[in-house]
Design an enzyme around this catalytic site. Structure first.
Site, PDB file in Angstrom:
ATOM      1  CG  ASP A 108      -2.294   0.360   1.021  1.00 15.51           C
ATOM      2  OD1 ASP A 108      -2.532   1.349   0.310  1.00 15.51           O
ATOM      3  OD2 ASP A 108      -3.170  -0.347   1.547  1.00 15.51           O
ATOM      4  CG  ASP A 210      -4.835   5.481   0.406  1.00 15.89           C
ATOM      5  OD1 ASP A 210      -5.556   4.537   0.724  1.00 15.89           O
ATOM      6  OD2 ASP A 210      -4.940   6.630   0.894  1.00 15.89           O
ATOM      7  CD  GLU A 273      -8.983   3.771  -1.926  1.00 16.43           C
ATOM      8  OE1 GLU A 273      -9.857   3.435  -1.118  1.00 16.43           O
ATOM      9  OE2 GLU A 273      -8.105   4.619  -1.651  1.00 16.43           O
ATOM     10  CG  HIS A 334      -8.966  -1.519   4.305  1.00 22.79           C
ATOM     11  ND1 HIS A 334      -8.414  -1.639   3.046  1.00 22.79           N
ATOM     12  CD2 HIS A 334      -8.758  -0.239   4.674  1.00 22.79           C
ATOM     13  CE1 HIS A 334      -7.897  -0.490   2.689  1.00 22.79           C
ATOM     14  NE2 HIS A 334      -8.090   0.386   3.647  1.00 22.79           N
ATOM     15  CG  ASP A 335     -11.507   1.716   3.041  1.00 25.48           C
ATOM     16  OD1 ASP A 335     -11.153   1.874   4.223  1.00 25.48           O
ATOM     17  OD2 ASP A 335     -10.756   1.942   2.069  1.00 25.48           O
TER      18      ASP A 335
HETATM   19  C1  GLC Z   1      -8.161   4.898   1.508  1.00 24.43           C
HETATM   20  C2  GLC Z   1      -7.975   3.789   2.493  1.00 24.43           C
HETATM   21  C3  GLC Z   1      -8.751   4.134   3.730  1.00 24.43           C
HETATM   22  C4  GLC Z   1      -8.214   5.423   4.301  1.00 24.43           C
HETATM   23  C5  GLC Z   1      -8.215   6.524   3.253  1.00 24.43           C
HETATM   24  C6  GLC Z   1      -7.387   7.687   3.665  1.00 24.43           C
HETATM   25  O1  GLC Z   1      -9.484   5.037   1.117  1.00 24.43           O
HETATM   26  O2  GLC Z   1      -8.373   2.580   1.922  1.00 24.43           O
HETATM   27  O3  GLC Z   1      -8.711   3.113   4.681  1.00 24.43           O
HETATM   28  O4  GLC Z   1      -8.990   5.834   5.385  1.00 24.43           O
HETATM   29  O5  GLC Z   1      -7.662   6.078   2.043  1.00 24.43           O
HETATM   30  O6  GLC Z   1      -6.021   7.376   3.569  1.00 24.43           O
END
Ligand code: GLC
Length: 543
Positions: A108, A210, A273, A334-335
Site C-alpha cells: 500500500d 491509495d 484505488e 477494508h473500507d
Molecule cells: C483509503 C484507504 C482508507 C483510508 C483513506 C485515507 O481510502 O483505503 O482506509 O482511510 O484512504 O487514507
C-alpha cells in the site's frame, strides 16, 4: 451455432494478469508478538496458508511509522517500518519468503497525504516562507475568516484546518492529521518517486496507490456544487458533489510518472484505488495505457446483488475497456461492508464463483474465504475515525476489520494477547481450521475454484461471452482458443430456475458446482438450477 458477441482478451503475459490478489489487512491478520496487533512476522507465519489457498499475490496494507489516527494511512515516515509491525529485517524476510513461494508482494502506498507528524509537514508548518511551505496546500482564510472553500473531509468534518501560528488553513481530504501533499510541486513528485524507488529496490512487486483519484485538485480551488440527492444517512461529504476536489485532468500526468518509474524495473504493477464512475475509472489506464495497469474496478462493492444489474455492469465495463486494457474485479476491502453482510450467507459461494470466473484479475479480502461477516462493535469500543466523526451514521469500518479467525482457541489463534479489536463471537465454529477439516466448506470451495482458475487458460485469460442475464440468472462463456472453454451459470436468487437462453445451446459436463451432487452431471438447455446454485460447465468436446 449462434455467434456470440465477444469481449476479447489481450494475450495475458504478466503475473498480475493471470494471478489472484489477496488483501492482508495487516493489523488484523496474525499477531506474532502478543501485543494484540497483527504484524509482519504474523504474515510470514501464515504464508503457508496463503500458498495452500492458492492466491498468488498479496496486497499488504500500510506498515510504516504512523501515529495511527487512520490506522496507518497517516504515515510519518515513508521509508521505515512501524515497530508495532516489526523491523525492516522482518519486511525483507517477508519479501524473500513470498518470492520463494513464487508469490508476489504489492504494498500500500499513500502519496496523497502524510501524517501531520511527518517531518515534511512539520517543516512546512513552521513558517510561511519555509522552503517546504508549498509541499502542502496552505491557503488564506476568506475575508470573514472562513475556510478558503466549502470542501468537506471524506471521513467527516471540514477539509480545512486553521493553523494558529500563521493564520492560514491547510487542506486535508481526510483527517486533519492527514494533510494533503501538493503533488503538482515537482519537488514533491521527486520525493514521492524516491519513496517508490526505495521499496522497489527492496524487491516489492508493485503498489496499490491509495486514493489515486485525489492526487490532483482544482487549481482554482472552486467550491464544490451541492448534491441534490443528498440524504442524511450518507457520509457528510456527500452533501457536495466532488467535482473540483478530486479527479482533475492533471492527475493522469502524475500517475504516468509513477508508471514510468515502475517500468524502469521488471514486471511491476500499479494498482489504483478509485471510487469513481466506470467511465472515469477507465481513464486511469492512461493515454496509450501508460497509467495504472489495474485501476480499481469497485462495481461489485456497490451493485445490488441482482443478476440483471451485475450482467449489465459487466457488459458495460467490457465494452468500455480500451483495447488491450486488462480488467480487474474487487469484491471486498477494508473500507466497505463485508461481502457476506451485503449479499447474505446463501449467496457467498455464488459470489466466489463469479469473482473467480470473470475476465480480469480478482482481488479477495482476507477472511471472505471463510465467510467472515461484519461484527457488531459496541459504541464505546469504536476506534475507526470515520465512525467516531460521524457517530450517528453507522459508518465505522471496525466491523469489517476484525481479527482473522484461525482456529477455536482463545482469540481464534490471532493473538496470545488482547486483540486490538474484538473478534466475532462465532469464531469457535467458524474459523480456518474447522473449514479446512470440512470438504464442503466455503474455504474448500474457494480453494478448488482458485486451483481451477489457475490451471485453465480460458478462465485466467480467455475471452468473455455473455450468454444470459435475466431476473435470476447470469451466465457467460470463457474461451481461450486451443483450450477447454467453460460455461458459467449462476443463480443469484433462492428460487429454482431453468436455464433457457435465447441463443446459446451448447451442452457440457458440470465440473464444479455449489450443489456437490451436480458435479459430473451433464448440463444442457432446460437444466434446472436450484436456488443459490452455481455451476462451471466444461464444454470440452461439445463445441
Ligand atoms: C483509503 C484507504 C482508507 C483510508 C483513506 C485515507 O481510502 O483505503 O482506509 O482511510 O484512504 O487514507
Amino acid at each position: 451455432m449462434h455467434k456470440l458477441e465477444k469481449h476479447s482478451t489481450p494475450e495475458a503475459t504478466s503475473w498480475w494478469q493471470t494471478g489472484i490478489f489477496y488483501e492482508v489487512y495487516l493489523r488484523s491478520f496474525k499477531d506474532s508478538s502478543g501485543d494484540g496487533i497483527g504484524d509482519l512476522r504474523g504474515v510470514l507465519q501464515q504464508l503457508d496458508y496463503l500458498e495452500w489457498l492458492g492466491v498468488t499475490a498479496i496486497w499488504l496494507t500500510p506498515f510504516y511509522p504512523s501515529p495511527m489516527k487512520d490506522f496507518g494511512y497517516d504515515i510519518s515516515d515513508y521509508t521505515a517500518v512501524h515497530p508495532l509491525f516489526g523491523t525492516m529485517e522482518d519486511f525483507e524476510e517477508l519479501v524473500a519468503a513470498v518470492h520463494q513461494r513464487g508469490m508476489k508482494l504489492v504494498v500500500d502506498f499513500v502519496p496523497n497525504h502524510t501524517s501531520d507528524q511527518h517531518p515534511w509537514f512539520k517543516e512546512s508548518r513552521s513558517s510561511i516562507d519555509n522552503p517546504k511551505r508549498d509541499w502542502y496546500y496552505w491557503k488564506d482564510a476568506k475575508s470573514d475568516g472562513r475556510p478558503p472553500n466549502n470542501w468537506l473531509g471524506v471521513l467527516g468534518g471540514s477539509a480545512w484546518e486553521r493553523d494558529e501560528q500563521s493564520g492560514q488553513y491547510y487542506y486535508h481530504a481526510f483527517l486533519k492529521e492527514q494533510p494533503d501533499l501538493n503533488l503538482r510541486n515537482p519537488d514533491v513528485q521527486e520525493a514521492i518517486l524516491d519513496v517508490m524507488r526505495f521499496w522497489l529496490n527492496k524487491g516489492v512487486d508493485g503498489f496499490r496507490v491509495d486514493v489515486m483519484w485525489h492526487l490532483a485538485k482544482d487549481e482554482k480551488w472552486r467550491d464544490n456544487p451541492r448534491n441534490p440527492n443528498f440524504k442524511s444517512s450518507m457520509p457528510d461529504c456527500d452533501q457536495l458533489l466532488q467535482v473540483f476536489s478530486c479527479d482533475q485532468p492533471e492527475v493522469h500526468a502524475i500517475v504516468r510518472r509513477f508508471r514510468d518509474l515502475l517500468d524502469e524495473y521488471e514486471d511491476k504493477v500499479l494498482m489504483g484505488e478509485l471510487y469513481l464512475s466506470m467511465d472515469k475509472t477507465i481513464r486511469y489506464y492512461g493515454e496509450e495505457q501508460r497509467g495504472a495497469q489495474m485501476p480499481g474496478n469497485f462495481q461489485l462493492l456497490f451493485l445490488p446483488w441482482k443478476a440483471e444489474d451485475i450482467g449489465i455492469a459487466i457488459d458495460q465495463y467490457e465494452a468500455a475497456l480500451p483495447d488491450k486494457a486488462w480488467p480487474n474485479w474487487n469484491i471486498g476491502n477494508h473500507d466497505r461492508p463485508r461481502l457476506i453482510s451485503r449479499i447474505g450467507e446463501a449467496q457467498t459461494k455464488v459470489a466466489a464463483l463469479l469473482l473467480l470466473t470473470l475476465r480480469g484479475t480478482p482481488t479477495m479480502y482476507y477472511g471472505d474465504e471463510i465467510g467472515m461477516q461484519n461484527v457488531t462493535i459496541p459504541k464505546n469500543e469504536i476506534q475507526d475515525p470515520q465512525g467516531l466523526l460521524m457517530p450517528d451514521k453507522n459508518l465505522s469500518r471496525d466491523p469489517i476489520r476484525t481479527p482473522m479467525q484461525w482456529d477455536a482457541t482463545e482469540n481464534s489463534g490471532f493473538t496470545t494477547g488482547k486483540p486490538w479489536l474484538r473478534l466475532d463471537e462465532n469464531f469457535k465454529e467458524n474459523n480456518v481450521e474447522t473449514q479446512r477439516n470440512d470438504p464442503s466448506s466455503l474455504l474448500h470451495f474457494y480453494r478448488r475454484l482458485i486451483a481451477l482458475r489457475q490451471k485453465e487458460p480460458s478462465l485466467y485469460s480467455g475471452d468473455y461471452y455473455p450468454v444470459v442475464t435475466n431476473g435470476k440468472l447470469l451466465a457467460f462463456i470463457r474461451k481461450e482458443p486451443g483450450s477447454i472453454s467453460f460455461l458459467v451459470v449462476l443463480n443469484l436468487t433462492g428460487d429454482a430456475v431453468v436455464y433457457e437462453p435465447k441463443e446459446e445451446r451448447r451442452k457440457g459436463k458440470i465440473i464444479l458446482s455449489i450443489q456437490a451432487e451436480n458435479e459430473g452431471q451433464p448440463f444442457e438447455f432446460g437444466f434446472t438450477l436450484a436456488g443459490n446454485e452455481g455451476v462451471i460447465v466444461s464444454l470440452e468436446g461439445c463445441e
